[in-house]
Design an enzyme around this catalytic site. Structure first.
Site, PDB file in Angstrom:
ATOM      1  N   ASP A  95       0.794  -1.233   0.000  1.00  0.00           N
ATOM      2  CA  ASP A  95       0.000   0.000   0.000  1.00  0.00           C
ATOM      3  C   ASP A  95       0.825   1.281   0.000  1.00  0.00           C
ATOM      4  O   ASP A  95       0.306   2.357  -0.277  1.00  0.00           O
ATOM      5  CB  ASP A  95      -0.944   0.015   1.202  1.00  0.00           C
ATOM      6  N   HIS A  96       2.114   1.194   0.304  1.00  0.00           N
ATOM      7  CA  HIS A  96       2.923   2.411   0.483  1.00  0.00           C
ATOM      8  C   HIS A  96       3.664   2.856  -0.773  1.00  0.00           C
ATOM      9  O   HIS A  96       4.051   4.024  -0.874  1.00  0.00           O
ATOM     10  CB  HIS A  96       3.951   2.196   1.596  1.00  0.00           C
ATOM     11  N   ASP A 160       3.517  -0.646  11.430  1.00  0.00           N
ATOM     12  CA  ASP A 160       3.028   0.664  11.029  1.00  0.00           C
ATOM     13  C   ASP A 160       2.394   1.279  12.259  1.00  0.00           C
ATOM     14  O   ASP A 160       1.675   0.607  13.005  1.00  0.00           O
ATOM     15  CB  ASP A 160       1.995   0.542   9.904  1.00  0.00           C
ATOM     16  N   ARG A 448      -1.810  12.731   9.946  1.00  0.00           N
ATOM     17  CA  ARG A 448      -0.610  13.515  10.270  1.00  0.00           C
ATOM     18  C   ARG A 448      -0.451  14.670   9.301  1.00  0.00           C
ATOM     19  O   ARG A 448      -0.817  14.574   8.137  1.00  0.00           O
ATOM     20  CB  ARG A 448       0.641  12.626  10.229  1.00  0.00           C
ATOM     21  N   SER A 643       5.947   7.879  12.755  1.00  0.00           N
ATOM     22  CA  SER A 643       5.870   6.547  12.161  1.00  0.00           C
ATOM     23  C   SER A 643       6.670   5.511  12.937  1.00  0.00           C
ATOM     24  O   SER A 643       7.598   5.829  13.680  1.00  0.00           O
ATOM     25  CB  SER A 643       6.384   6.615  10.724  1.00  0.00           C
ATOM     26  N   ARG A 645       8.629   3.498  11.537  1.00  0.00           N
ATOM     27  CA  ARG A 645       9.703   3.046  10.637  1.00  0.00           C
ATOM     28  C   ARG A 645      11.027   2.804  11.355  1.00  0.00           C
ATOM     29  O   ARG A 645      11.625   3.697  11.946  1.00  0.00           O
ATOM     30  CB  ARG A 645       9.865   4.029   9.477  1.00  0.00           C
TER      31      ARG A 645
END
Length: 757
Positions: A95-96, A160, A448, A643, A645
């Site tokens: 999806d990213h 995520d 965000r 995030s 990440r």
């Protein structure tokens, strides 16, 4: 199709006996969060009354979910663990990596070409390790999880930060870094400091223009971006029962903006309805039989201030719409005050783009309410003054909103429908006529709005609101437009007042059957070896990080002293850099390039103490690493906000950063750094941040005596030869100290697996 039904059935079959055992040992009423946490202990025999915000506890989640940008690095780490399959049900969602540019069909085709290597890699490893694979275009991870995997009372982790979205269906879902996911994938316990709990009682009922989005926008303003750190937000009350399942999910999703570990709602009829309409009647029936265990005990609700660490009440009947921003999701402004706030703060009020959808607000209910605003506008001969984009959350949602006429209605007013992916929400947006120097305003229904997040322009003022408010404002073209009180002039020159939006929680004609984009894993651990091309700039096999040498850190040059807000977007940008998420060396080229240098107020321009010249952060970090010294990073409050990440933690480790010293950390980022072997410290006195100078050398002493609760001495050596000393704290427990000593948490897993082979 019900995924992993045997696991879900087994969970509910054991739930009553587990809760009974917990009650015998604890002998006090339980919150919903405690019930879920304690029924998911890695070792049930270790059940006891854990200290909230104090004790580190190992858990065994029911499943793991990963999106394509984070899955690459997580799977590359898992491949190093030497396992044949994952220990719990797992899924990967593409999806990213889909860039929003020219519309859904064109963008999806382009992405499958430009990201072919990555998608094929993920598909093949999912087949090898028995992982469910959701192809590009299937939808956004959190929407897919809600539609297919989430179940009341369950526990999951996801790579995520908006994984808590599943709390809308009563599942305790927590965002983590890839190294945490690897623990669970490899069958290890997943460690978390036992969270504190915020209880929020919702009374009354929403009406008019107010929506579930406005509840969390208000709460984000109330708690701020770090007020939820270390907490689970638990909602209850008659007001919560009046909300749709997807409305609840919106609130849980955006609870991440408070720093909360997760958010959750008690089981109720809205969850039953949602499970039914998404084809999971059997799961709903099992949950209903266990409903007493899927909410807090009655004693908790009778005296919430006693059982929650913080407690609030919000009357939904009195709630008005909110608009949050710019540049931070916790600057909450009631719509009735936006005109005065915009003038006072000199915000540009002409809105260039309105964007709805994303993982936060792309449900059938969201799009139906936004469509009702468009329908009203079209019937009153209004046209949109701003650009308008729509991002469906899944192919399921896109299909039924197309079927029911919503998307066509959006197109009639000039809207552009993007692919079922994250797109502009994460910076994957090739914005038309983009100018990175132009001061402008956009408004969206995402979660965000940090500077440069959506379009890479530091001068874009991004505001957050509900889809219906975004739609009305996009039609008006003005940030200051209040659809509750204001009117617009239509094409006939007449004044028009919007009707209140209306929508449906669930599609009256059901979800139907669509080609979901799901690939069932072949599970062939002995199949072809997964090959990564030697010259690939997208994927790179990992090498283990080196163990700690047993010595103090001496004479570390300061790499950067970050000023102000430093999120994971500042530390490791998304957008353009997403394509390198599977290549540690290449993505390290973005390390801290968005952080503001305290000494010159510039980004990506720092002093190289070896040459006396200024250069980019990644190049200076490499120079220090290659010289053998390594370096130190200094920051302010809530460092690493945003995030999940883990690249923001792997990059400094790869570039030789040995210590990150800040005023306070965001939860996920601190854990990610610890997992990768970077020493995370906080100032004992926050004023000591001011002592650090641009050309300092830094000693960290006390490491050979590293124990839980110990302190380290920081010695600054200034260029004039003078020294300053102060103390720094850490939050490591004994097992986390082993992560540091071994060089990373993954190194421990690898060694453990070798012993067991």
């Amino acid at each position: 199709m019900i995924f992993d039904f045997e696991m879900i059935d087994s969970f509910y079959e054991q739930l009553d006996s587990r809760i009974s055992e917990i009650r015998k040992k604890l002998k006090h009423p339980l919150t919903l969060s405690e019930k879920i946490l304690l029924t998911h202990l890695y070792r049930q025999s270790q059940t006891k009354s854990f200290g909230r915000g104090v004790d580190y506890v190992e858990f065994l989640p029911d499943r793991v979910a990963m999106q394509d940008a984070t899955a690459q690095m997580a799977i590359l780490q898992f491949m190093m663990a030497g396992k044949e399959t994952t220990a719990v049900p797992t899924s990967v969602h593409c999806d990213h990596l889909i860039l929003a540019q020219s519309g859904a069909e064109t963008d999806l085709k382009r992405s499958t070409i430009t990201n072919k290597e990555v998608f094929e890699f993920l598909s093949s490893v999912c087949n090898k390790y028995d992982i469910g694979f959701w192809k590009p275009g299937a939808g956004i991870i959190h929407q897919i999880v809600l539609e297919n995997y989430a179940f009341p009372g369950g526990m999951m982790i996801g790579t995520d930060s908006h994984t808590p979205n599943a709390g809308g269906l009563g599942m305790l879902a927590i965002g983590v870094g890839g190294a945490d996911a690897v623990d669970v994938l490899a069958g290890m316990g997943w460690e978390l400091k036992f969270p504190k709990i915020i209880g929020i009682k919702l009374t009354g009922k929403l009406s008019g223009w107010s929506s579930a989005k406005d509840i969390i926008l208000k709460i984000t303003g109330l708690l701020t971006v770090k007020g939820g750190t270390g907490y689970i937000i638990e909602y209850f009350g008659e007001g919560s029962e009046s909300l749709s399942c997807t409305g609840k999910a919106t609130m849980c999703n955006m609870g991440a903006e408070t720093g909360a570990t997760s958010s959750i709602f008690s089981f109720d009829k809205s969850m039953i309805d949602y499970l039914y309409v998404t084809g999971r009647k059997d799961v709903a029936d099992l949950a209903f039989k266990n409903k007493a265990h899927l909410s807090a005990d009655s004693e908790v609700y009778a005296d919430p201030a006693r059982y929650y660490d913080q407690y609030f009440e919000i009357n939904l009947s009195e709630l008005e719409p909110y608009i949050n921003g710019p540049f931070t999701p916790d600057l909450a402004t009631p719509i009735s005050r936006m005109k005065e706030e915009a003038v006072k703060n000199n915000w540009p009020v002409d809105v260039e783009v309105g964007l709805i959808g994303s993982c936060t607000n792309s449900s059938y209910e969201d799009l139906s309410r936004a469509a009702s605003v468009v329908k009203d506008a079209l019937s009153n001969k209004l046209v949109a003054k701003s650009e308008f984009t729509i991002t469906p959350g899944s192919e399921q949602i896109r299909s039924i909103t197309e079927r029911d006429g919503f998307l066509e209605m959006f197109r009639k007013i000039g809207g552009e429908v993007f692919a079922n992916a994250c797109g502009p929400c994460i910076g994957q947006w090739a914005r038309k006529d983009s100018d990175n120097k132009k001061v402008n305003t956009i408004i969206h229904s995402f979660n965000r709005n940090f500077a440069k997040r959506n379009d890479a322009n530091p001068n874009t003022y991004a505001f957050v609101a509900s889809p219906e408010i975004v739609t009305a404002i996009a039609i008006s073209g003005k940030l200051t437009f209040n659809p509750i009180t204001d009117t617009l002039i239509n094409s006939d020159g007449k004044e028009v007042h919007f009707s209140e939006p209306s929508g449906l929680d669930l599609p009256p004609n059901g979800f139907g059957t669509v080609e979901s984009g799901y690939q069932k894993p072949a599970h062939d651990p002995n199949g072809e070896e997964i090959i990564i091309a030697p010259g690939s700039d997208r994927l790179q096999l990992l090498s283990p990080f080196k163990e700690w040498d047993g010595e103090d850190f001496i004479n570390l040059p300061l790499l950067i002293k970050a000023k102000g807000k430093c999120t994971t977007d500042h530390i490791s940008m998304a957008g353009f850099w997403l394509k390198y998420r599977g290549h540690l060396e290449n993505i390290s080229g973005n390390y801290m390039i968005g952080a503001v240098n305290y000494f010159n107020d510039q980004t990506n321009s720092i002093l190289n103490q070896l040459t006396g010249t200024f250069d980019t952060v990644p190049r200076v970090a490499r120079a220090y690493r290659d010289s053998g010294s390594g370096s130190a990073v200094v920051g302010e409050e809530n460092f690493g906000e945003g995030s999940s990440r883990e690249h923001a933690a792997m990059e400094p480790r790869f570039l030789g950063v040995k210590v990150v010293l800040v005023k306070s950390f965001a939860r996920i980022h601190e854990t990610n750094l610890k997992k990768q072997g970077v020493l995370t410290l906080t100032f004992m006195s926050k004023d000591d941040y001011d002592k650090i100078k641009e050309d300092d050398r830094i000693d960290v002493t006390g490491l050979p005596k590293f124990t839980a609760g110990s302190q380290f001495t920081i010695t600054l050596t200034h260029t004039d030869g003078t020294k300053e000393k102060f103390l720094a704290n850490h939050s490591y427990n004994e097992s986390q100290i082993e992560w540091f000593k071994e060089g990373s948490a993954l190194n421990i897993i690898r060694k453990s697996n070798k012993k067991n082979v």
